[in-house]
Design an enzyme around this catalytic site. Structure first.
Site: not given
Length: 284
Positions: A92, A180
């Site tokens: 990613d 997150e």
């Protein structure tokens, strides 16, 4: 009577002198704080500013390399089932990686999926998304987008930002929502806004997005079955596969943020499937 008092005082003095020094010492506030702290559960801190550093562990993997031409990961890892070996990989990336040579990346046969940062919060757009999407797909790689969730921002606004960039007709993999940070909002607000964003993305794409988060963040905020309908991608930079509360299942493990891959300058996040999971479960 006086003799009795003297005898009792003498006995007490003998008992006091028999105690070790540690027991006679009056505890101070620092001793009490240390005792209280030692009774608390150990919770590793989660970072809030960089996606590249979630949930580190003592036996951290660094400088993991995927060689070109289909070579494998240079360090085997233990799994929850006790099996070690090579697994299909994915990366990613975002603007942090700068220019990427996608022809070189595509030569590595272990790279089976790529996720590109598209948007974040209310109005941030990653300026490398469109070019990376075009070039990665042109070289035959399976590509999906991700949006970084900001709990302090209205989910409708975040969804509009995401859809201003992501075209469902141009992607190969399920969209991913990067979760997150708690953002300083109440937990009720955090969950309500995340669930609303997931609902909007599901309705638009016709399939549920995958959720990326750190192991500690999941165990602290997201366990318990509330998001059991979604597939998870868990980040934990350790030698062993991370364990989640209740031994919950997940699809992908991001095992290092300091990987190296031909075609990408500097560090890159490396990810692999766990168990019997595979790329078919990511396909959009």
């Amino acid at each position: 009577m006086n003799n009795r008092l003297l005898l009792l005082a003498f006995t007490a003095l003998l008992l006091l002198t028999a105690l070790p020094a540690e027991a006679r010492k009056k505890p101070n506030k620092y001793d009490l704080k240390r005792e209280q702290a030692s009774s608390l559960p150990l919770i590793e801190p989660d970072p809030v500013n960089r996606k590249s550093k979630p949930d580190s562990a003592p036996r951290q993997l660094t400088d993991v390399s995927l060689t070109g031409g289909g070579g494998g990961v240079t360090q085997a890892r233990r799994t929850r089932s006790g099996v070690s070996g090579h697994f299909p990989q994915g990366i990613d990336v975002s603007h942090h990686q700068g220019y990427i040579n996608w022809a070189e990346v595509a030569r590595n046969r272990e790279i089976q999926f790529v996720y590109l940062k598209a948007t974040e919060g209310a109005n941030y757009v990653d300026d490398t998304y469109q070019s990376n999407l075009r070039e990665a797909r042109r070289h035959g790689l399976k590509v999906g987008p991700y949006h970084f969730f900001r709990p302090g921002v209205d989910p409708q606004v975040q969804f509009r930002n995401m859809m201003s960039v992501v075209n469902p007709k141009q992607i190969d993999l399920l969209p991913m929502i990067d979760v997150e940070v708690q953002g300083g909002v109440s937990m009720a607000t955090f969950h309500a806004r995340l669930e609303k964003l997931l609902e909007l993305v599901t309705k638009e794409f016709g399939k549920r997005p995958i959720i990326y988060t750190g192991k500690n963040f999941y165990n602290k905020y997201m366990h318990g079955g509330r998001y059991s309908r979604y597939k998870f991608w868990i980040a934990a930079y350790s030698f062993d596969e991370p364990m989640l509360y209740d031994d919950d299942d997940y699809l992908i493990w991001q095992y290092t943020g300091q990987g190296s891959l031909r075609g990408v300058r500097g560090n890159v996040d490396l990810n692999r499937f766990v168990g019997n999971h595979g790329v078919k479960e990511l396909l959009y």
